[in-house]
Design an enzyme around this catalytic site. Structure first.
Site, PDB file in Angstrom:
ATOM      1  N   ASP A  17      36.647  40.745  36.425  1.00 35.30           N
ATOM      2  CA  ASP A  17      37.773  40.020  37.023  1.00 35.30           C
ATOM      3  C   ASP A  17      38.795  41.017  37.567  1.00 35.30           C
ATOM      4  OD1 ASP A  17      36.568  37.709  36.115  1.00 35.30           O
ATOM      5  OD2 ASP A  17      37.749  37.672  34.263  1.00 35.30           O
TER       6      ASP A  17
HETATM    7  N1  URA Z   1      34.362  38.377  30.870  1.00 33.69           N
HETATM    8  C1  URA Z   1      35.514  37.971  31.453  1.00 33.69           C
HETATM    9  O1  URA Z   1      36.106  36.963  31.076  1.00 33.69           O
HETATM   10  N2  URA Z   1      35.990  38.718  32.462  1.00 33.69           N
HETATM   11  C2  URA Z   1      35.407  39.863  32.885  1.00 33.69           C
HETATM   12  O2  URA Z   1      35.921  40.520  33.790  1.00 33.69           O
HETATM   13  C3  URA Z   1      34.222  40.264  32.250  1.00 33.69           C
HETATM   14  C4  URA Z   1      33.709  39.496  31.246  1.00 33.69           C
END
Ligand code: URA
Length: 229
Positions: free
Chosen positions: A101
């Site tokens: 993310d």
């Molecule tokens: N899980 C998440 O919630 N976000 C990420 O970036 C990676 C794994």
């Protein structure tokens, strides 16, 4: 391989143009201008064309310490991408192997080898991804069993694959997953009634984020790291 052939193969530019660049002192080998078109390139030579590093021909594999605010994509109209952070010349087809993310930091593998990135991301290959998680509320012991048994996420048919949770402090834990569903770690903690406020990926398979890399920095993987996936 000869310097002119190497540069032509690595960049896709015609040999005639490369020869001109070499003649015009636009090529450096290990910090020195090199005007010898027939120079034999060594495996550890650092080669620059017009000041930008030229990677050897063939597949490329990097690890990046992703900073907050960048997206794991090859193009984005709003935010800088992890590919924008690479100060390299011939990076056609380079893409991140999996997504983090925008607010998640840490290890991202980048390659132009599609089969290799599929092995990293496909749940079939059971490649562990290790995350350091910080939460808003205390992490309860009961989460460990629930993570191990699999969690039903909202709007999904299948529960998550068994995951390992190691509690480090009241609000810190290490989570190991073998899959990468959308916002998976955040949604698993949300299912427990908790909120992730910090997420950092430390490891993929046996590839550990190099602690010498500051956010935004990257390095090439070693042959052993590439072969480990
Ligand atoms: N899980 C998440 O919630 N976000 C990420 O970036 C990676 C794994």
């Amino acid at each position: 391989m000869r310097l002119d052939k190497y540069l032509s193969q690595a960049t896709g530019l015609p040999r005639s143009l490369i020869k001109r660049q070499i003649k015009c002192k636009n090529v450096e080998v290990n910090g020195q201008i090199n005007q010898d078109q027939g120079y034999r390139v060594q495996a550890d030579d650092e080669i620059l064309l017009e000041g930008r590093e030229i990677l050897p021909p063939g597949p490329k594999y990097l690890m990046l310490n992703k900073p907050e605010g960048t997206v794991c994509a090859t193009e984005d109209s709003e935010h800088p991408t992890v590919i924008d952070l690479l100060d390299l010349e011939n990076i056609r087809n380079m893409h991140p192997a999996g997504r983090l993310d925008i607010d998640t930091t840490g290890l991202v593998l980048i390659t132009d080898d599609g089969k290799w990135s599929h092995r990293v991301t496909s749940p079939k290959h059971r490649c562990d991804k290790v995350y350091f998680v910080t939460t808003a509320d205390p992490i309860e012991e009961s989460y460990i069993e629930q993570f191990a048994n699999g969690i039903e996420l909202r709007n999904e048919d299948q529960p998550t694959l068994p995951a390992t949770l190691e509690i480090i402090s009241d609000t810190e834990a290490r989570v190991t997953l073998q899959e990468g569903r959308y916002h998976q770690v955040k949604r698993m903690f949300a299912a427990m009634g908790n909120k992730v406020i910090g997420l950092h990926r430390e490891q993929i398979g046996s590839i550990v984020l190099d602690d010498e890399l500051e956010p935004g920095e990257y390095r090439f993987l070693t042959a052993e790291e590439v072969a480990s996936v």
